[in-house]
Design a protein around this motif. Structure first.
Motif, PDB file in Angstrom:
ATOM      1  N   THR A 150       0.882  -1.301   0.013  1.00 57.81           N
ATOM      2  CA  THR A 150       0.067  -0.004   0.036  1.00 57.81           C
ATOM      3  C   THR A 150       0.792   1.209  -0.093  1.00 57.81           C
ATOM      4  O   THR A 150       0.253   2.609  -0.027  1.00 57.81           O
ATOM      5  N   ASN A 151       2.280   1.142   0.060  1.00 57.18           N
ATOM      6  CA  ASN A 151       3.102   2.262   0.070  1.00 57.18           C
ATOM      7  C   ASN A 151       3.158   2.982  -1.354  1.00 57.18           C
ATOM      8  O   ASN A 151       3.361   2.233  -2.237  1.00 57.18           O
ATOM      9  N   PRO A 206       8.915   8.841   2.656  1.00 59.79           N
ATOM     10  CA  PRO A 206       9.567  10.172   2.476  1.00 59.79           C
ATOM     11  C   PRO A 206       8.589  11.335   2.003  1.00 59.79           C
ATOM     12  O   PRO A 206       7.256  11.021   1.817  1.00 59.79           O
ATOM     13  N   THR A 207       9.019  12.654   1.744  1.00 62.24           N
ATOM     14  CA  THR A 207       8.124  13.647   1.225  1.00 62.24           C
ATOM     15  C   THR A 207       7.466  13.145   0.016  1.00 62.24           C
ATOM     16  O   THR A 207       7.987  12.465  -0.970  1.00 62.24           O
ATOM     17  N   GLY A 208       6.078  13.429   0.046  1.00 63.59           N
ATOM     18  CA  GLY A 208       5.158  12.911  -1.056  1.00 63.59           C
ATOM     19  C   GLY A 208       4.596  11.517  -1.116  1.00 63.59           C
ATOM     20  O   GLY A 208       3.593  11.174  -1.683  1.00 63.59           O
ATOM     21  N   ALA A 209       5.167  10.516  -0.076  1.00 65.97           N
ATOM     22  CA  ALA A 209       4.698   9.199  -0.146  1.00 65.97           C
ATOM     23  C   ALA A 209       3.363   9.014   0.906  1.00 65.97           C
ATOM     24  O   ALA A 209       3.193   9.957   1.740  1.00 65.97           O
ATOM     25  N   TYR A 210       2.675   8.103   0.598  1.00 62.90           N
ATOM     26  CA  TYR A 210       1.189   7.874   1.531  1.00 62.90           C
ATOM     27  C   TYR A 210       1.102   6.464   1.309  1.00 62.90           C
ATOM     28  O   TYR A 210       1.842   5.573   0.601  1.00 62.90           O
ATOM     29  N   ASN A 211       0.112   6.079   2.280  1.00 63.50           N
ATOM     30  CA  ASN A 211      -0.357   4.769   1.998  1.00 63.50           C
ATOM     31  C   ASN A 211      -1.939   4.696   1.742  1.00 63.50           C
ATOM     32  O   ASN A 211      -2.789   5.233   2.415  1.00 63.50           O
ATOM     33  N   LEU A 266     -11.194  -2.881   9.645  1.00 64.63           N
ATOM     34  CA  LEU A 266     -11.386  -1.478   9.646  1.00 64.63           C
ATOM     35  C   LEU A 266     -10.358  -0.734   8.337  1.00 64.63           C
ATOM     36  O   LEU A 266      -9.212  -0.800   8.557  1.00 64.63           O
ATOM     37  N   GLN A 267     -11.086  -0.416   7.296  1.00 70.12           N
ATOM     38  CA  GLN A 267     -10.176   0.511   6.352  1.00 70.12           C
ATOM     39  C   GLN A 267      -9.565   1.569   6.932  1.00 70.12           C
ATOM     40  O   GLN A 267     -10.294   2.337   7.699  1.00 70.12           O
ATOM     41  N   HIS A 268      -8.158   1.636   6.499  1.00 65.63           N
ATOM     42  CA  HIS A 268      -7.419   2.630   6.950  1.00 65.63           C
ATOM     43  C   HIS A 268      -6.323   3.079   5.895  1.00 65.63           C
ATOM     44  O   HIS A 268      -5.956   2.512   4.829  1.00 65.63           O
ATOM     45  N   GLY A 269      -5.904   4.404   6.105  1.00 67.44           N
ATOM     46  CA  GLY A 269      -4.868   4.677   5.034  1.00 67.44           C
ATOM     47  C   GLY A 269      -4.131   5.900   5.784  1.00 67.44           C
ATOM     48  O   GLY A 269      -4.391   6.064   6.794  1.00 67.44           O
ATOM     49  N   VAL A 270      -2.963   6.424   5.211  1.00 67.71           N
ATOM     50  CA  VAL A 270      -2.235   7.201   5.704  1.00 67.71           C
ATOM     51  C   VAL A 270      -2.020   8.422   4.799  1.00 67.71           C
ATOM     52  O   VAL A 270      -1.793   8.176   3.604  1.00 67.71           O
ATOM     53  N   GLN A 271      -2.232   9.754   5.314  1.00 65.21           N
ATOM     54  CA  GLN A 271      -2.034  11.034   4.479  1.00 65.21           C
ATOM     55  C   GLN A 271      -0.844  11.026   3.863  1.00 65.21           C
ATOM     56  O   GLN A 271       0.184  10.572   4.416  1.00 65.21           O
ATOM     57  N   THR A 272      -0.597  11.789   2.776  1.00 60.73           N
ATOM     58  CA  THR A 272       0.768  12.136   2.271  1.00 60.73           C
ATOM     59  C   THR A 272       1.655  13.060   3.061  1.00 60.73           C
ATOM     60  O   THR A 272       1.122  13.904   3.850  1.00 60.73           O
ATOM     61  N   ASN A 273       2.672  12.676   3.198  1.00 62.59           N
ATOM     62  CA  ASN A 273       3.832  13.153   3.912  1.00 62.59           C
ATOM     63  C   ASN A 273       4.097  14.488   3.351  1.00 62.59           C
ATOM     64  O   ASN A 273       4.922  14.532   2.177  1.00 62.59           O
ATOM     65  N   ILE A 274       3.805  15.653   3.750  1.00 62.95           N
ATOM     66  CA  ILE A 274       4.142  17.245   3.083  1.00 62.95           C
ATOM     67  C   ILE A 274       5.381  17.632   3.909  1.00 62.95           C
ATOM     68  O   ILE A 274       6.113  18.800   3.743  1.00 62.95           O
TER      69      ILE A 274
END
Length: 195
Positions: free
Chosen positions: A44-45, A97-102, A170-178
């Motif tokens: 999911t990365n 890193p910067t710009g990455a998310y899950n 439970l569905q989950h994700g990670v916001q973009t690293n800014i």
């Protein structure tokens, strides 16, 4: 008019615990070593995120963290009156890193899933949990304020030393690293020792 009661039914549990993780810097160093010596895996990365292979917690560098997580899982098991023994079955570390998310996802064939934060610079992206009540969105009200009862998703902060444990469905994700620095987290799955 009689009193109006609001009863919460079929709740979804998210357990939150801040560890006394004196070993965090050592684990960040171990993560950097793993990242430098492995291409990792793609799940999911997204957008440059790196994920280690499974069983990250099995390394001797992680002994103290694994002990703390096992104790936390035992406390959760006891609080829910679960008769079967729960065990961590797999684990991996994420470097975003910067710009990455899950991307949003679940962890099939597991009972609980968890996330432990090792490094969380400001604006590195938080974890988002999505309501399992999808049908509710078909004709939702315009709420004046959102709460844990009315929201369709909830954002929990990425804080170094914090652990979140939640149902694997439970569905989950990670916001973009800014931020300009890496967000580092470790994820793991828990299941019944004998199934």
């Amino acid at each position: 008019m009689n009193d109006l009661k609001c009863e919460l039914v079929f709740p979804t549990t998210i357990f939150v615990c801040d560890l006394n993780d004196y070993y965090r810097e050592q684990l960040i160093d171990y993560t950097r070593y793993c990242q430098a010596n492995s291409v990792g895996v793609s799940k999911t990365n997204m957008n440059g995120g790196w994920q280690s292979v499974d069983n990250w917690l099995d390394n001797s560098a992680c002994t103290d963290l694994k002990r703390d997580l096992d104790a936390l899982i035992l406390r959760i098991s006891e609080s829910l009156n679960i008769s079967e023994k729960l065990k961590i079955f797999n684990s991996w570390v994420n470097v975003n890193p910067t710009g990455a998310y899950n991307a949003a996802h679940t962890h099939p064939r597991n009972y609980l899933s968890g996330c432990y934060y090792l490094q969380t610079p400001k604006d590195c992206g938080n974890i988002v949990f999505y309501s399992p009540l999808r049908e509710k969105e078909m004709i939702d009200a315009n709420y004046k304020d959102f709460s844990v009862i009315t929201a369709n998703n909830l954002i929990y902060p990425a804080l170094a030393g914090r652990v979140y444990l939640f149902p694997s469905w439970l569905q989950h994700g990670v916001q973009t690293n800014i931020s300009s620095e890496d967000r580092i987290s470790m994820s793991f799955n828990v299941f019944f020792e004998k199934f």
